[in-house]
Design a protein around this motif. Structure first.
Motif, PDB file in Angstrom:
ATOM      1  N   GLU A 138       1.425  32.953  65.785  1.00 33.28           N
ATOM      2  CA  GLU A 138       1.241  31.997  64.683  1.00 33.28           C
ATOM      3  C   GLU A 138      -0.229  31.652  64.475  1.00 33.28           C
ATOM      4  N   ASP A 139      -0.996  31.581  65.569  1.00 35.54           N
ATOM      5  CA  ASP A 139      -2.424  31.290  65.421  1.00 35.54           C
ATOM      6  C   ASP A 139      -3.120  32.366  64.607  1.00 35.54           C
ATOM      7  N   ASP A 140      -2.780  33.630  64.886  1.00 37.11           N
ATOM      8  CA  ASP A 140      -3.363  34.735  64.113  1.00 37.11           C
ATOM      9  C   ASP A 140      -3.030  34.592  62.640  1.00 37.11           C
ATOM     10  N   MET A 141      -1.798  34.168  62.372  1.00 33.16           N
ATOM     11  CA  MET A 141      -1.382  34.023  60.978  1.00 33.16           C
ATOM     12  C   MET A 141      -2.099  32.848  60.312  1.00 33.16           C
ATOM     13  N   GLN A 142      -2.151  31.714  61.003  1.00 30.29           N
ATOM     14  CA  GLN A 142      -2.792  30.525  60.426  1.00 30.29           C
ATOM     15  C   GLN A 142      -4.286  30.757  60.193  1.00 30.29           C
ATOM     16  N   ASN A 143      -4.909  31.531  61.067  1.00 25.51           N
ATOM     17  CA  ASN A 143      -6.353  31.799  60.950  1.00 25.51           C
ATOM     18  C   ASN A 143      -6.663  33.027  60.098  1.00 25.51           C
ATOM     19  N   ALA A 144      -5.595  33.669  59.579  1.00 26.39           N
ATOM     20  CA  ALA A 144      -5.778  34.893  58.770  1.00 26.39           C
ATOM     21  C   ALA A 144      -6.578  35.941  59.535  1.00 26.39           C
ATOM     22  N   SER A 145      -6.294  36.065  60.835  1.00 26.29           N
ATOM     23  CA  SER A 145      -7.019  37.020  61.681  1.00 26.29           C
ATOM     24  C   SER A 145      -6.683  38.455  61.269  1.00 26.29           C
ATOM     25  N   PRO A 146      -7.692  39.294  61.091  1.00 25.22           N
ATOM     26  CA  PRO A 146      -7.439  40.694  60.711  1.00 25.22           C
ATOM     27  C   PRO A 146      -6.998  41.525  61.910  1.00 25.22           C
ATOM     28  N   VAL A 147      -5.799  41.265  62.361  1.00 25.22           N
ATOM     29  CA  VAL A 147      -5.224  42.016  63.484  1.00 25.22           C
ATOM     30  C   VAL A 147      -3.988  42.749  62.967  1.00 25.22           C
ATOM     31  N   CYS A 148      -3.552  43.753  63.722  1.00 24.08           N
ATOM     32  CA  CYS A 148      -2.420  44.540  63.236  1.00 24.08           C
ATOM     33  C   CYS A 148      -1.640  45.175  64.381  1.00 24.08           C
ATOM     34  N   VAL A 149      -0.456  45.620  64.039  1.00 24.65           N
ATOM     35  CA  VAL A 149       0.393  46.399  64.934  1.00 24.65           C
ATOM     36  C   VAL A 149       0.722  47.700  64.211  1.00 24.65           C
ATOM     37  N   ILE A 150       0.596  48.825  64.906  1.00 29.72           N
ATOM     38  CA  ILE A 150       0.930  50.118  64.311  1.00 29.72           C
ATOM     39  C   ILE A 150       1.991  50.793  65.173  1.00 29.72           C
ATOM     40  N   ASP A 151       2.606  51.834  64.644  1.00 24.98           N
ATOM     41  CA  ASP A 151       3.617  52.544  65.432  1.00 24.98           C
ATOM     42  C   ASP A 151       2.975  53.702  66.200  1.00 24.98           C
ATOM     43  N   LYS A 152       3.745  54.258  67.126  1.00 27.30           N
ATOM     44  CA  LYS A 152       3.247  55.325  67.991  1.00 27.30           C
ATOM     45  C   LYS A 152       2.787  56.532  67.174  1.00 27.30           C
ATOM     46  N   GLY A 153       3.558  56.889  66.132  1.00 28.01           N
ATOM     47  CA  GLY A 153       3.183  58.033  65.303  1.00 28.01           C
ATOM     48  C   GLY A 153       1.841  57.820  64.630  1.00 28.01           C
ATOM     49  N   SER A 154       1.608  56.594  64.130  1.00 24.73           N
ATOM     50  CA  SER A 154       0.333  56.287  63.475  1.00 24.73           C
ATOM     51  C   SER A 154      -0.810  56.314  64.489  1.00 24.73           C
ATOM     52  N   ALA A 155      -0.562  55.795  65.693  1.00 25.48           N
ATOM     53  CA  ALA A 155      -1.600  55.775  66.734  1.00 25.48           C
ATOM     54  C   ALA A 155      -2.037  57.193  67.087  1.00 25.48           C
ATOM     55  N   ILE A 156      -1.062  58.077  67.239  1.00 23.33           N
ATOM     56  CA  ILE A 156      -1.386  59.465  67.600  1.00 23.33           C
ATOM     57  C   ILE A 156      -2.114  60.158  66.459  1.00 23.33           C
ATOM     58  N   ALA A 157      -1.683  59.896  65.213  1.00 24.32           N
ATOM     59  CA  ALA A 157      -2.335  60.516  64.062  1.00 24.32           C
ATOM     60  C   ALA A 157      -3.785  60.055  63.934  1.00 24.32           C
ATOM     61  N   LEU A 158      -4.043  58.767  64.218  1.00 20.62           N
ATOM     62  CA  LEU A 158      -5.388  58.217  64.040  1.00 20.62           C
ATOM     63  C   LEU A 158      -6.311  58.522  65.215  1.00 20.62           C
ATOM     64  N   PHE A 159      -5.760  58.397  66.448  1.00 18.69           N
ATOM     65  CA  PHE A 159      -6.624  58.472  67.634  1.00 18.69           C
ATOM     66  C   PHE A 159      -6.216  59.542  68.637  1.00 18.69           C
ATOM     67  N   GLY A 160      -5.071  60.164  68.431  1.00 18.39           N
ATOM     68  CA  GLY A 160      -4.644  61.227  69.332  1.00 18.39           C
ATOM     69  C   GLY A 160      -3.904  60.756  70.566  1.00 18.39           C
ATOM     70  N   ASN A 161      -3.729  59.433  70.740  1.00 18.37           N
ATOM     71  CA  ASN A 161      -2.987  58.912  71.881  1.00 18.37           C
ATOM     72  C   ASN A 161      -2.487  57.500  71.558  1.00 18.37           C
ATOM     73  N   MET A 162      -1.743  56.905  72.526  1.00 16.41           N
ATOM     74  CA  MET A 162      -1.169  55.578  72.300  1.00 16.41           C
ATOM     75  C   MET A 162      -2.040  54.446  72.836  1.00 16.41           C
ATOM     76  N   ASP A 163      -3.043  54.768  73.610  1.00 16.36           N
ATOM     77  CA  ASP A 163      -3.878  53.732  74.222  1.00 16.36           C
ATOM     78  C   ASP A 163      -4.926  53.246  73.219  1.00 16.36           C
ATOM     79  N   VAL A 164      -4.461  52.519  72.213  1.00 14.40           N
ATOM     80  CA  VAL A 164      -5.356  52.134  71.117  1.00 14.40           C
ATOM     81  C   VAL A 164      -5.497  50.620  70.978  1.00 14.40           C
ATOM     82  N   VAL A 165      -4.867  49.854  71.896  1.00 18.36           N
ATOM     83  CA  VAL A 165      -4.973  48.389  71.811  1.00 18.36           C
ATOM     84  C   VAL A 165      -6.438  47.975  71.965  1.00 18.36           C
ATOM     85  N   GLY A 166      -6.920  47.171  71.025  1.00 15.71           N
ATOM     86  CA  GLY A 166      -8.318  46.741  71.030  1.00 15.71           C
ATOM     87  C   GLY A 166      -9.209  47.563  70.130  1.00 15.71           C
ATOM     88  N   MET A 167      -8.745  48.741  69.710  1.00 16.33           N
ATOM     89  CA  MET A 167      -9.544  49.571  68.815  1.00 16.33           C
ATOM     90  C   MET A 167      -9.500  49.005  67.392  1.00 16.33           C
TER      91      MET A 167
END
Length: 411
Positions: A138-167
């Motif tokens: 809720e804090d992220d939402m109230q502060n309009a923080s530019p954070v996101c959640v992606i799926d495994k397929g998107s993570a692999i397509a973008l970065f080649g692996n799933m260890d993308v938290v923080g990127m």
């Protein structure tokens, strides 16, 4: 009753004297009955499985946008009120909107589909769970923080692996570049990822990227966060979708001071369980009908063997009639014999059909399950006896109409 008992004894004696012929005559009835029982049992099992696995996990309430103005749309506060009032019946309440953009990394440029939603979307019982990091709060939402959640397929397509938290991801929306930080990754079936990639490559395209982010982030590209035209409530186990939707609409009506305006209602959805159930009922009925044709074939076999029996027993019929046997007695005797012939075949068929059904259920052959239906057993039992009587009428009447003089002449 004593005379009828004699008819049964005579019928059983005649069947016993011609065991092989009687069994071959019953074979059509046995095959037909066992097939119908098995098909209906498996159909009932599949329908029950569909009904059990397709229990509603969520329900959506919507605003009548033709009647409502922007002030009567569903707000974040409305969703919190529904969640608080229905806390013992729902796990979360979610509103969402969508937007589209593009994202570029060293692996290329991809179309991006953004779901602008609220924190409870992380509890979605239908989607795959978050297996890396966490969902935004809720804090992220109230502060309009530019954070996101992606799926495994998107993570692999973008970065080649799933260890993308923080990127970080640079997403372009309406000509504005917004830098998102990846907070979490949803799981996704590896076979589905491979199939999607293969399908996109066939058309010379790249996998689109799916991003979930707080709906308030739309401020970053100059779009004021709007209210929602619908809200989805995630149901706790055993809760009625209709009942929860009704209660949610009452909460919304109360907050928006609607008195009989019917601005809020359950969203009409395709009831998959009922639809699939109806389809399975239709398919089962059709296949059972086709299998039931063998019952008619078996009935013709009964009539054929009874006609042979009448011819073979011409002398017996002539003697009985000359000694004063009534026409009705001759009819009942032969009908009793044909009914017993079909009835025994029906009982054997039911036992075989039940055995196959239990075997399928116990062994889970092909993942199938089976549930015996008492109504199907009673129906097929009655039908098998009915077949014997129906197809025994003509031979019985033929035997009863014989002139004793003509019958004795053939001795």
């Amino acid at each position: 009753m004593g005379q009828f008992g004699e008819y049964i004894k005579m019928a059983l004696y005649n069947l016993k004297e011609n065991k092989g012929r009687s069994f071959l005559t019953m074979l059509g009835i046995i095959i037909g009955i066992s097939s119908v029982i098995t098909i209906i049992s498996i159909g009932n099992g599949l329908k029950a499985d569909v009904m059990e696995t397709d229990e509603p996990k969520s329900v959506t309430v919507k605003v009548d946008e033709e009647e409502a103005d922007n002030l009567q749309l569903i707000t974040w506060e409305d969703m919190q009120a529904m969640k608080d009032r229905l806390s013992d019946r729902v796990d979360g309440v979610v509103g969402s909107a969508s937007s589209q953009g593009s994202v570029a990394t060293r692996k290329g440029s991809f179309d991006a589909y953004l779901t602008l939603t609220t924190p409870d979307a992380g509890k979605d019982p239908i989607q795959d769970p978050v297996v890396r990091g966490a969902y935004f709060d809720e804090d992220d939402m109230q502060n309009a923080s530019p954070v996101c959640v992606i799926d495994k397929g998107s993570a692999i397509a973008l970065f080649g692996n799933m260890d993308v938290v923080g990127m970080e991801l640079d997403v372009t929306v309406d000509s504005t570049i917004v830098t998102f930080q990846v907070m979490g990754v949803r799981d996704m079936d590896d076979e589905l990822i491979a199939a999607n990639n293969e399908a996109m490559e066939m058309f010379g395209m790249k996998m689109p990227i799916y991003i979930e982010t707080p709906y308030t982030v739309s401020e970053a590209w100059g779009e004021a966060p709007g209210n929602f035209s619908a809200a989805t409530l995630y149901l706790k186990s055993g809760q009625s979708a209709n009942s929860v939707a009704k209660s949610a609409c009452q909460v919304l009506d109360s907050r928006h001071m609607n008195d009989g305006d019917n601005l809020f209602s359950k969203q009409a959805e395709l009831d998959m369980s009922s639809t699939l159930g109806a389809v399975l009922d239709g398919v089962t009925a059709f296949i059972a009908f086709v299998a039931g044709i063998s019952l008619l074939v078996g009935g013709i076999g009964v009539m054929n063997i009874m006609l042979v029996s009448v011819t073979e027993r011409t002398r017996e019929i002539g003697i009985r009639k000359s000694l004063g046997a009534k026409t009705s007695s001759i009819v009942v005797q032969f009908l009793c014999e044909s009914a017993i012939l079909s009835g025994i075949g029906g009982i054997i068929g039911i036992l075989i059909g039940a055995g196959i059904s239990y075997g399928v259920a116990a062994l889970k052959i092909g993942g199938l399950s089976a549930r015996l239906s008492l109504s199907a057993i009673l129906l097929t039992t009655g039908f098998s006896c009915g077949v014997g009587i129906l197809f025994g009428i003509y031979p019985a009447r033929k035997a009863a109409r014989m002139s004793p003089i003509e019958a004795l002449r053939q001795i």
